[in-house]
Design a protein around this motif. Structure first.
Motif, PDB file in Angstrom:
ATOM      1  N   THR A 217       0.898  -1.111   0.172  1.00 17.04           N
ATOM      2  CA  THR A 217      -0.145   0.118  -0.205  1.00 17.04           C
ATOM      3  C   THR A 217       0.777   1.331  -0.051  1.00 17.04           C
ATOM      4  N   GLU A 218       1.952   1.303   0.842  1.00 17.50           N
ATOM      5  CA  GLU A 218       2.660   2.453   0.969  1.00 17.50           C
ATOM      6  C   GLU A 218       3.556   2.314  -0.456  1.00 17.50           C
ATOM      7  N   GLN A 219       4.043   1.476  -1.045  1.00 17.01           N
ATOM      8  CA  GLN A 219       4.396   1.537  -2.527  1.00 17.01           C
ATOM      9  C   GLN A 219       3.665   2.060  -3.360  1.00 17.01           C
ATOM     10  N   ALA A 220       2.428   1.682  -3.442  1.00 19.24           N
ATOM     11  CA  ALA A 220       1.458   2.204  -4.188  1.00 19.24           C
ATOM     12  C   ALA A 220       1.392   3.655  -4.287  1.00 19.24           C
ATOM     13  N   LYS A 221       1.110   4.165  -2.900  1.00 20.01           N
ATOM     14  CA  LYS A 221       0.907   5.583  -2.568  1.00 20.01           C
ATOM     15  C   LYS A 221       2.429   6.395  -3.393  1.00 20.01           C
ATOM     16  N   ARG A 222       3.392   5.838  -2.977  1.00 22.53           N
ATOM     17  CA  ARG A 222       4.761   6.333  -3.580  1.00 22.53           C
ATOM     18  C   ARG A 222       4.845   6.442  -4.882  1.00 22.53           C
ATOM     19  N   LEU A 223       4.290   5.237  -5.630  1.00 23.27           N
ATOM     20  CA  LEU A 223       4.304   5.212  -6.833  1.00 23.27           C
ATOM     21  C   LEU A 223       3.473   6.319  -7.551  1.00 23.27           C
ATOM     22  N   THR A 224       2.248   6.440  -7.092  1.00 23.36           N
ATOM     23  CA  THR A 224       1.355   7.390  -7.470  1.00 23.36           C
ATOM     24  C   THR A 224       1.840   8.728  -7.187  1.00 23.36           C
ATOM     25  N   GLU A 225       2.746   9.045  -6.513  1.00 25.30           N
ATOM     26  CA  GLU A 225       3.243  10.260  -6.114  1.00 25.30           C
ATOM     27  C   GLU A 225       4.361  10.539  -7.151  1.00 25.30           C
ATOM     28  N   TRP A 226       5.203   9.329  -7.199  1.00 22.78           N
ATOM     29  CA  TRP A 226       6.319   9.434  -8.347  1.00 22.78           C
ATOM     30  C   TRP A 226       5.628   9.788  -9.824  1.00 22.78           C
ATOM     31  N   GLU A 227       4.568   9.246 -10.041  1.00 19.20           N
ATOM     32  CA  GLU A 227       3.942   9.261 -11.432  1.00 19.20           C
ATOM     33  C   GLU A 227       3.571  10.802 -11.441  1.00 19.20           C
ATOM     34  N   ALA A 228       2.986  11.184 -10.592  1.00 19.66           N
ATOM     35  CA  ALA A 228       2.706  12.639 -10.400  1.00 19.66           C
ATOM     36  C   ALA A 228       3.652  13.642 -10.857  1.00 19.66           C
ATOM     37  N   ALA A 229       4.702  13.410 -10.164  1.00 23.46           N
ATOM     38  CA  ALA A 229       5.922  14.092 -10.100  1.00 23.46           C
ATOM     39  C   ALA A 229       6.609  13.935 -11.364  1.00 23.46           C
ATOM     40  N   SER A 230       6.769  12.779 -11.949  1.00 22.75           N
ATOM     41  CA  SER A 230       7.284  12.623 -13.297  1.00 22.75           C
ATOM     42  C   SER A 230       6.516  13.324 -14.277  1.00 22.75           C
ATOM     43  N   ALA A 231       5.060  13.358 -14.304  1.00 23.69           N
ATOM     44  CA  ALA A 231       4.394  13.990 -15.014  1.00 23.69           C
ATOM     45  C   ALA A 231       4.703  15.395 -14.934  1.00 23.69           C
ATOM     46  N   GLU A 232       4.911  16.104 -13.748  1.00 20.73           N
ATOM     47  CA  GLU A 232       5.149  17.399 -13.773  1.00 20.73           C
ATOM     48  C   GLU A 232       6.444  17.753 -14.186  1.00 20.73           C
ATOM     49  N   MET A 233       7.511  16.884 -13.928  1.00 21.74           N
ATOM     50  CA  MET A 233       8.841  16.921 -14.490  1.00 21.74           C
ATOM     51  C   MET A 233       8.819  16.852 -15.953  1.00 21.74           C
TER      52      MET A 233
END
Length: 192
Positions: A77-93
């Motif tokens: 669950t924590e990794q899924a949350k981090r992955l979602t955050e990473w995907e959002a950060a990746s899109a922003e980047m």
């Protein structure tokens, strides 16, 4: 035949011996069977104790595995949350990188335009400076820039590379002032 009395033993000794011998054999056979059953019972009790020990180990292993599964679910669950955050950060980047690339392209375009303007200004300056000597003798780039002191456009001590003054293309338009009388629909236009 069973031994019913002592008298029977005295009157029929051979039969009694035979019966007694049969009883002894049967007793020996039962004793051997009882020993085997006792040994088997001991083996079964040992196997039962081993089975209980293995069952306890399996129960402990099951408890440990359930704890591990709960921990893995939490980590998942924590990794899924981090992955979602990473995907959002990746899109922003990626968006920022795209904007940065556009800015770099714009900067390169501005640098090209600046270089073209500088070359054009230098060419025009050469043409202007050469005009007093009768023509466009310095109009080509290879001719180089003449000494600024020879220019008729510069005042003494003025540098040809000073920042240019803003060019005023058209005079300011007069402001339209509203009439003091609201009933007059014709507004004063001022001097044209």
């Amino acid at each position: 035949m069973t031994v019913e009395s002592t008298l029977t033993l005295w009157l029929h000794p051979f039969r009694s011996w035979r019966e007694l011998s049969g009883l002894r054999k049967e007793c020996d056979s039962l004793r051997t069977r009882a020993e085997r059953l006792e040994k088997r019972l001991d083996d079964e009790e040992s196997a039962l104790a081993e089975s209980r020990r293995v069952q306890n180990q399996l129960q402990q292993l099951r408890t440990n595995l359930e704890e591990d599964i709960d921990e893995l679910r939490r980590v998942n669950t924590e990794q899924a949350k981090r992955l979602t955050e990473w995907e959002a950060a990746s899109a922003e980047m990626e968006r920022v990188a795209s904007q940065l690339e556009k800015m770099v392209n714009l900067r390169e375009q501005m640098n090209r335009m600046r270089t073209e303007y500088e070359e054009r200004i230098a060419r025009l300056e050469r043409q202007l400076w050469s005009s007093r000597q009768g023509g466009l003798q310095y109009a080509r780039r290879e001719d180089g820039i003449p000494d600024p002191s020879e220019s008729e456009l510069l005042e003494p001590g003025e540098s040809p590379f000073a920042p240019p003054l803003p060019i005023r293309m058209a005079p300011d338009r007069p402001k339209i002032t509203p009439a003091t009388d609201d009933t007059d629909w014709l507004l004063s236009l001022g001097d044209l």
